[in-house]
Scaffold this motif. Structure first.
Motif, short mmCIF file in Angstrom:
data_model
loop_
_atom_site.label_atom_id
_atom_site.label_comp_id
_atom_site.label_asym_id
_atom_site.label_seq_id
_atom_site.Cartn_x
_atom_site.Cartn_y
_atom_site.Cartn_z
N MET A 203 0.82 -1.20 0.00
CA MET A 203 0.00 0.00 0.00
C MET A 203 0.86 1.26 0.00
O MET A 203 0.45 2.31 -0.50
N MET B 169 -8.05 2.13 -6.35
CA MET B 169 -6.74 2.15 -5.69
C MET B 169 -6.59 3.39 -4.81
O MET B 169 -6.08 3.31 -3.68
N ALA C 5 -8.58 2.92 -1.68
CA ALA C 5 -7.92 2.02 -0.74
C ALA C 5 -6.85 2.77 0.06
O ALA C 5 -6.74 2.60 1.28
N VAL C 6 -6.06 3.60 -0.62
CA VAL C 6 -5.04 4.40 0.07
C VAL C 6 -5.69 5.35 1.05
O VAL C 6 -5.23 5.52 2.18
N TRP D 9 -6.82 3.54 4.19
CA TRP D 9 -5.68 3.19 5.05
C TRP D 9 -5.13 4.41 5.77
O TRP D 9 -4.92 4.38 7.00
N SER E 279 -9.30 -7.43 8.65
CA SER E 279 -9.21 -6.16 7.92
C SER E 279 -10.03 -5.10 8.63
O SER E 279 -11.12 -5.39 9.14
N PHE F 214 -10.92 -2.47 6.90
CA PHE F 214 -11.48 -1.72 5.78
C PHE F 214 -12.42 -2.55 4.92
O PHE F 214 -12.55 -2.33 3.72
N THR G 76 -8.75 -2.97 0.88
CA THR G 76 -7.33 -2.86 0.56
C THR G 76 -6.73 -4.19 0.10
O THR G 76 -5.67 -4.20 -0.53
N SER G 77 -7.38 -5.29 0.42
CA SER G 77 -6.80 -6.62 0.17
C SER G 77 -6.48 -6.92 -1.29
O SER G 77 -5.50 -7.62 -1.56
N GLY H 180 -5.13 -6.22 6.30
CA GLY H 180 -5.73 -4.97 5.85
C GLY H 180 -4.70 -3.94 5.44
O GLY H 180 -5.01 -3.01 4.71
N VAL H 181 -3.46 -4.12 5.90
CA VAL H 181 -2.37 -3.19 5.58
C VAL H 181 -1.11 -3.96 5.18
O VAL H 181 -0.50 -3.67 4.15
#
Length: 349
Positions: free
Chosen positions: A150, A168, A171-172, A175, A217, A219, A223-224, A233-234
């Motif tokens: 990530m 994407m 997802a960032v 996180w 996770s 989220f 993010t996966s 998750g990270v």
């Protein structure tokens, strides 16, 4: 299983049973993980210290004898080392905090910070005419020392490079709580997978790194898709387990799955960074819950018991349970009620 057992056997030869298991005889030094809001806030020293205390207050702060706090808006080999690691090491040495032994407890990027510290602290302190720290081992929760995919995406977002779709970027944002820009990348550069694995990746020190790994996770799985193999998750399993290779691993062991099922795991980790030993895995523990007081279900052990040459043992009390269709599962006893952190703190002496 054989690979995990061999790794732990090597550990036993270096790290006595009492040293491995007991927090009690040793001073606890905490090293926190990545705090993304610091990229924009650019905290001063006092705020870094306050943020460090807040980071651990849910559980581990009550057991800490010292902390090493650091700001996310700086680089590890830059001001993190010169302005935060070195002063902390100097103080610990001068006050003889680790004279009888210190145990580092890290989370996330704290794992990478600790690896850099462990490989340099002896030379730094000797060159300053001070006694090196007696660090007997580390307990690493969701270790990001192998890099974070990530972070690679986040740096691309900040620099405006490459092709990045809305998913994407979302997802960032989930996180980090924000989208980074080119003026606030900081330690994200160090967390890029290639960079992290070049930073003391094959450590010279002989300090055992005991790993605790989650597979949940925070989220809802958003993010996966951008993280190879199992993840919390990270952080991918390759990093949290301490794998020597970057791959889409599904477990820290070839003999047991994250949910405790005893079975051959084709994509289990087979090679580890020297002195890295995964011990506990929690299928429902996420990156942000694994080191806190939140309970997220049963925990399993990569290997419940290790016999030393003198017949003393390093062990985690487990029990096996039959499941449907002949399946068998291994769980750490009382993990249906105790959190992963509580299990770690109570590891038997």
């Amino acid at each position: 299983m054989k690979n995990i057992y061999r790794a732990l056997l090597m550990l036993a030869a270096i790290f006595s049973a009492s040293a491995f298991a007991a927090i009690g005889p040793y001073k606890v030094v905490l090293i926190h993980g990545f705090q993304p809001d610091q990229l924009q806030s650019r905290p001063d020293h006092d705020q870094v210290v306050q943020d460090g205390a807040n980071y651990w207050q849910d559980y581990w702060l009550q057991y800490a004898d010292a902390r090493i706090d650091w700001p996310a808006n700086e680089r590890i080999e830059g001001k993190i080392a010169s302005d935060y690691l070195w002063p902390a090491l100097k103080t610990l040495s001068e006050q003889e905090t680790c004279l009888s032994g210190c145990l580092l407890v890290t989370h996330s990027t704290g794992d990478l910070v600790a690896r850099y510290l462990l490989d340099n602290q002896e030379n730094w302190l000797i060159n300053a005419g001070l006694e090196p720290l007696n660090i007997v081992g580390t307990f690493d929760f969701a270790g990001a020392g192998g890099g974070v995919e990530m972070a690679d995406i986040a740096v691309n977002v900040a620099q405006g490079g490459g092709w990045l779709n809305h998913t994407m970027k979302k997802a960032v944002s989930l996180w980090m709580g924000q989208l980074p820009n080119k003026d606030n990348i900081g330690v994200l550069n160090d967390l890029k997978v290639a960079n992290a694995r070049q930073l003391s990746n094959w450590p010279d020190n002989r300090v055992p790194r005991i790993r605790f790994v989650g597979n949940g996770s925070d989220f809802l799985g958003a993010t996966s898709p951008f993280i190879p193999g199992s993840d919390d998750g990270v952080v991918a399993a390759h990093s949290a387990c301490g794998a020597a290779d970057v791959d889409a691993f599904d477990s820290c062991s070839t003999a047991i799955e994250f949910d405790g099922k005893l079975d051959y795991v084709h994509k289990g980790v087979r090679r580890f960074i020297p002195m890295h030993y995964p011990l506990l895995m929690g299928n429902k523990y996420s990156h942000l819950t694994i080191f806190k007081s939140a309970h997220r279900g049963k925990v399993t052990a990569t290997d419940p018991e290790l016999k030393l040459g003198d017949q003393s043992r390093i062990s985690v009390e487990t029990f096996d349970k039959d499941g449907w269709f002949g399946k068998k599962y291994r769980y750490v006893r009382d993990s249906d009620r105790d959190t992963l952190s509580e299990i770690v703190y109570a590891l038997p002496q």
